[in-house]
Design a protein around this motif. Structure first.
Motif, PDB file in Angstrom:
ATOM      1  N   ASP A 188      43.693  34.706  57.133  1.00  0.00           N
ATOM      2  CA  ASP A 188      45.014  34.508  56.536  1.00  0.00           C
ATOM      3  C   ASP A 188      45.045  33.365  55.517  1.00  0.00           C
ATOM      4  O   ASP A 188      45.685  33.480  54.468  1.00  0.00           O
ATOM      5  CB  ASP A 188      46.050  34.250  57.630  1.00  0.00           C
ATOM      6  N   GLY A 189      44.371  32.273  55.821  1.00  0.00           N
ATOM      7  CA  GLY A 189      44.410  31.124  54.932  1.00  0.00           C
ATOM      8  C   GLY A 189      43.590  31.281  53.666  1.00  0.00           C
ATOM      9  O   GLY A 189      43.645  30.418  52.784  1.00  0.00           O
ATOM     10  N   GLU A 190      42.841  32.360  53.554  1.00  0.00           N
ATOM     11  CA  GLU A 190      41.960  32.554  52.399  1.00  0.00           C
ATOM     12  C   GLU A 190      42.440  33.639  51.447  1.00  0.00           C
ATOM     13  O   GLU A 190      41.781  33.925  50.444  1.00  0.00           O
ATOM     14  CB  GLU A 190      40.544  32.901  52.886  1.00  0.00           C
ATOM     15  N   VAL A 191      43.588  34.247  51.745  1.00  0.00           N
ATOM     16  CA  VAL A 191      44.031  35.416  50.978  1.00  0.00           C
ATOM     17  C   VAL A 191      44.194  35.090  49.503  1.00  0.00           C
ATOM     18  O   VAL A 191      43.602  35.744  48.632  1.00  0.00           O
ATOM     19  CB  VAL A 191      45.344  35.971  51.551  1.00  0.00           C
ATOM     20  N   LEU A 192      45.007  34.099  49.197  1.00  0.00           N
ATOM     21  CA  LEU A 192      45.296  33.812  47.795  1.00  0.00           C
ATOM     22  C   LEU A 192      44.057  33.335  47.059  1.00  0.00           C
ATOM     23  O   LEU A 192      43.778  33.775  45.935  1.00  0.00           O
ATOM     24  CB  LEU A 192      46.405  32.776  47.676  1.00  0.00           C
ATOM     25  N   GLY A 193      43.282  32.455  47.673  1.00  0.00           N
ATOM     26  CA  GLY A 193      42.082  31.943  47.020  1.00  0.00           C
ATOM     27  C   GLY A 193      41.095  33.049  46.689  1.00  0.00           C
ATOM     28  O   GLY A 193      40.532  33.087  45.590  1.00  0.00           O
ATOM     29  N   GLN A 194      40.887  33.943  47.643  1.00  0.00           N
ATOM     30  CA  GLN A 194      39.939  35.026  47.391  1.00  0.00           C
ATOM     31  C   GLN A 194      40.477  35.998  46.344  1.00  0.00           C
ATOM     32  O   GLN A 194      39.730  36.513  45.509  1.00  0.00           O
ATOM     33  CB  GLN A 194      39.618  35.756  48.695  1.00  0.00           C
ATOM     34  N   ALA A 195      41.788  36.254  46.382  1.00  0.00           N
ATOM     35  CA  ALA A 195      42.379  37.151  45.386  1.00  0.00           C
ATOM     36  C   ALA A 195      42.280  36.552  43.992  1.00  0.00           C
ATOM     37  O   ALA A 195      41.971  37.249  43.016  1.00  0.00           O
ATOM     38  CB  ALA A 195      43.832  37.434  45.744  1.00  0.00           C
ATOM     39  N   GLN A 196      42.526  35.250  43.871  1.00  0.00           N
ATOM     40  CA  GLN A 196      42.449  34.609  42.556  1.00  0.00           C
ATOM     41  C   GLN A 196      41.010  34.558  42.054  1.00  0.00           C
ATOM     42  O   GLN A 196      40.771  34.745  40.856  1.00  0.00           O
ATOM     43  CB  GLN A 196      43.043  33.203  42.636  1.00  0.00           C
ATOM     44  N   ALA A 197      40.066  34.330  42.946  1.00  0.00           N
ATOM     45  CA  ALA A 197      38.662  34.334  42.531  1.00  0.00           C
ATOM     46  C   ALA A 197      38.247  35.722  42.054  1.00  0.00           C
ATOM     47  O   ALA A 197      37.524  35.863  41.052  1.00  0.00           O
ATOM     48  CB  ALA A 197      37.771  33.883  43.690  1.00  0.00           C
ATOM     49  N   LEU A 198      38.710  36.731  42.742  1.00  0.00           N
ATOM     50  CA  LEU A 198      38.414  38.100  42.342  1.00  0.00           C
ATOM     51  C   LEU A 198      39.054  38.423  41.000  1.00  0.00           C
ATOM     52  O   LEU A 198      38.432  39.032  40.124  1.00  0.00           O
ATOM     53  CB  LEU A 198      38.909  39.056  43.417  1.00  0.00           C
ATOM     54  N   ALA A 199      40.320  37.992  40.821  1.00  0.00           N
ATOM     55  CA  ALA A 199      41.006  38.224  39.548  1.00  0.00           C
ATOM     56  C   ALA A 199      40.290  37.511  38.410  1.00  0.00           C
ATOM     57  O   ALA A 199      40.186  38.047  37.292  1.00  0.00           O
ATOM     58  CB  ALA A 199      42.454  37.767  39.639  1.00  0.00           C
ATOM     59  N   ALA A 200      39.793  36.296  38.657  1.00  0.00           N
ATOM     60  CA  ALA A 200      39.064  35.563  37.627  1.00  0.00           C
ATOM     61  C   ALA A 200      37.783  36.302  37.238  1.00  0.00           C
ATOM     62  O   ALA A 200      37.412  36.355  36.056  1.00  0.00           O
ATOM     63  CB  ALA A 200      38.732  34.157  38.119  1.00  0.00           C
ATOM     64  N   LYS A 201      37.132  36.890  38.218  1.00  0.00           N
ATOM     65  CA  LYS A 201      35.923  37.677  37.925  1.00  0.00           C
ATOM     66  C   LYS A 201      36.273  38.878  37.064  1.00  0.00           C
ATOM     67  O   LYS A 201      35.585  39.179  36.078  1.00  0.00           O
ATOM     68  CB  LYS A 201      35.273  38.131  39.232  1.00  0.00           C
ATOM     69  N   LEU A 202      37.354  39.560  37.403  1.00  0.00           N
ATOM     70  CA  LEU A 202      37.775  40.713  36.608  1.00  0.00           C
ATOM     71  C   LEU A 202      38.163  40.286  35.193  1.00  0.00           C
ATOM     72  O   LEU A 202      37.843  40.958  34.205  1.00  0.00           O
ATOM     73  CB  LEU A 202      38.953  41.409  37.282  1.00  0.00           C
ATOM     74  N   ALA A 203      38.865  39.146  35.098  1.00  0.00           N
ATOM     75  CA  ALA A 203      39.333  38.664  33.796  1.00  0.00           C
ATOM     76  C   ALA A 203      38.178  38.328  32.859  1.00  0.00           C
ATOM     77  O   ALA A 203      38.333  38.375  31.638  1.00  0.00           O
ATOM     78  CB  ALA A 203      40.231  37.442  33.982  1.00  0.00           C
ATOM     79  N   SER A 204      37.038  38.000  33.402  1.00  0.00           N
ATOM     80  CA  SER A 204      35.878  37.668  32.570  1.00  0.00           C
ATOM     81  C   SER A 204      35.103  38.905  32.134  1.00  0.00           C
ATOM     82  O   SER A 204      34.131  38.807  31.391  1.00  0.00           O
ATOM     83  CB  SER A 204      34.930  36.722  33.319  1.00  0.00           C
ATOM     84  N   GLY A 205      35.528  40.059  32.603  1.00  0.00           N
ATOM     85  CA  GLY A 205      34.828  41.297  32.295  1.00  0.00           C
ATOM     86  C   GLY A 205      35.425  42.035  31.120  1.00  0.00           C
ATOM     87  O   GLY A 205      36.304  41.531  30.411  1.00  0.00           O
ATOM     88  N   PRO A 206      34.970  43.257  30.881  1.00  0.00           N
ATOM     89  CA  PRO A 206      35.446  44.070  29.756  1.00  0.00           C
ATOM     90  C   PRO A 206      36.802  44.697  30.091  1.00  0.00           C
ATOM     91  O   PRO A 206      36.884  45.858  30.495  1.00  0.00           O
ATOM     92  CB  PRO A 206      34.348  45.123  29.600  1.00  0.00           C
ATOM     93  N   THR A 207      37.860  43.938  29.905  1.00  0.00           N
ATOM     94  CA  THR A 207      39.171  44.369  30.383  1.00  0.00           C
ATOM     95  C   THR A 207      39.693  45.603  29.656  1.00  0.00           C
ATOM     96  O   THR A 207      40.542  46.326  30.197  1.00  0.00           O
ATOM     97  CB  THR A 207      40.188  43.220  30.288  1.00  0.00           C
ATOM     98  N   ARG A 208      39.234  45.847  28.435  1.00  0.00           N
ATOM     99  CA  ARG A 208      39.659  47.086  27.780  1.00  0.00           C
ATOM    100  C   ARG A 208      39.084  48.291  28.510  1.00  0.00           C
ATOM    101  O   ARG A 208      39.757  49.303  28.698  1.00  0.00           O
ATOM    102  CB  ARG A 208      39.239  47.091  26.314  1.00  0.00           C
ATOM    103  N   ALA A 209      37.845  48.187  28.943  1.00  0.00           N
ATOM    104  CA  ALA A 209      37.252  49.266  29.734  1.00  0.00           C
ATOM    105  C   ALA A 209      37.979  49.397  31.070  1.00  0.00           C
ATOM    106  O   ALA A 209      38.181  50.504  31.574  1.00  0.00           O
ATOM    107  CB  ALA A 209      35.769  48.995  29.964  1.00  0.00           C
ATOM    108  N   MET A 210      38.380  48.258  31.643  1.00  0.00           N
ATOM    109  CA  MET A 210      39.112  48.307  32.913  1.00  0.00           C
ATOM    110  C   MET A 210      40.444  49.029  32.757  1.00  0.00           C
ATOM    111  O   MET A 210      40.886  49.749  33.665  1.00  0.00           O
ATOM    112  CB  MET A 210      39.330  46.892  33.443  1.00  0.00           C
ATOM    113  N   ALA A 211      41.103  48.838  31.613  1.00  0.00           N
ATOM    114  CA  ALA A 211      42.341  49.563  31.349  1.00  0.00           C
ATOM    115  C   ALA A 211      42.081  51.062  31.342  1.00  0.00           C
ATOM    116  O   ALA A 211      42.843  51.853  31.909  1.00  0.00           O
ATOM    117  CB  ALA A 211      42.943  49.115  30.021  1.00  0.00           C
TER     118      ALA A 211
END
Length: 263
Positions: A188-211
């Motif tokens: 429970d205490g790690e939800v936001l941190g892990q979600a933000q870390a995952l989002a940061a990983k996605l944000a560094s990727g080819p987001t147009r392809a992700m769209a």
């Protein structure tokens, strides 16, 4: 980020975290909440965010619609609930579905009613071990809305969706993951941190392809195989002409990590 009354928005790098911020009301939804959510998402995209995290403050992610007047400007649910959906709920869930950047939902606590719809709207759903999903509509004589029937049935199938909707019983985090409703279950205490870390990983990727990936998968849920092949071809043609693809090819040849820019 702008100041809001019912939500909070914070940017770190290319990721914007938007939090429902009515903890005293278990983050219950009102038209004003949806207005602020929509404004925050638009502002994030316009400012160049490359990934979003949607979460809640306090012990609930979202308890669903606020059914009680608050004596401070909110009159409770109107007589015409369909109009409420048309004017407030549907525009926001459609806005999320149409985004060209990835969305991670961080379920910091239980999700009930339309809160389940928001929870499952994420491309990747991170859920705390102590949370649960609850299609509570039947308990007050209503039907699941804001896309809940589609999101649940497409994930778990007709029988399981009907069981959840007709009984109005809780589905715990482990069971929700096993059923394919959520992606990851963490302490429970790690939800936001892990979600933000995952989002940061996605944000560094080819987001147009992700769209394009988001759009292709959404299409695949309703199209037949041959039609899906055509959609894949269309998106692959477009992605093959992006700077990100050219960068990936160059990086491969140069044996380095590609630097994607989302274009």
């Amino acid at each position: 980020m702008a100041d809001y009354r019912f939500i909070a928005a914070q940017r770190e790098g290319d990721v914007v975290t938007i939090a429902l911020n009515r903890p005293e009301k278990l983050n219950a939804l009102t038209p004003a909440v949806f207005a602020e959510l929509g404004a925050a998402v638009r502002a994030s995209v316009e400012a160049g965010a490359r990934a979003l995290v949607l979460t809640g403050e306090g012990r609930f992610f979202c308890s669903g619609a606020d059914i009680q007047p608050d004596g401070a400007g909110y009159d409770g649910l109107p007589e015409d609930l369909g109009q409420l959906l048309d004017q407030h709920y549907h525009p926001f869930v459609r806005q999320l579905a149409a985004l060209e950047i990835p969305v991670v939902t961080a379920l910091n606590g239980p999700c009930a009613g339309a809160g389940v719809s928001l929870a499952l709207a994420g491309d990747i759903v991170v859920m705390g071990e102590g949370g649960y999903l609850l299609l509570a509509f039947v308990n007050i004589g209503l039907v699941p809305d804001a896309g809940a029937t589609w999101l649940v049935a497409r994930s778990v199938g007709r029988a399981r969706a009907l069981d959840m909707a007709l009984t109005g019983e809780r589905l715990g985090a482990t069971e929700a993951r096993s059923a394919g409703l959520v992606t990851r279950v963490v302490p429970d205490g790690e939800v936001l941190g892990q979600a933000q870390a995952l989002a940061a990983k996605l944000a560094s990727g080819p987001t147009r392809a992700m769209a394009s990936i988001r759009q292709t998968v959404a299409s695949a849920l309703t199209l037949d195989f041959d039609a899906t092949l055509e959609v894949e071809r269309e998106h692959q043609t477009a992605c093959g002409r992006t700077q990100d693809f050219a960068e990936a090819i160059a990086a491969f040849a140069q044996k380095r990590k590609p630097q994607f820019k989302g274009c």
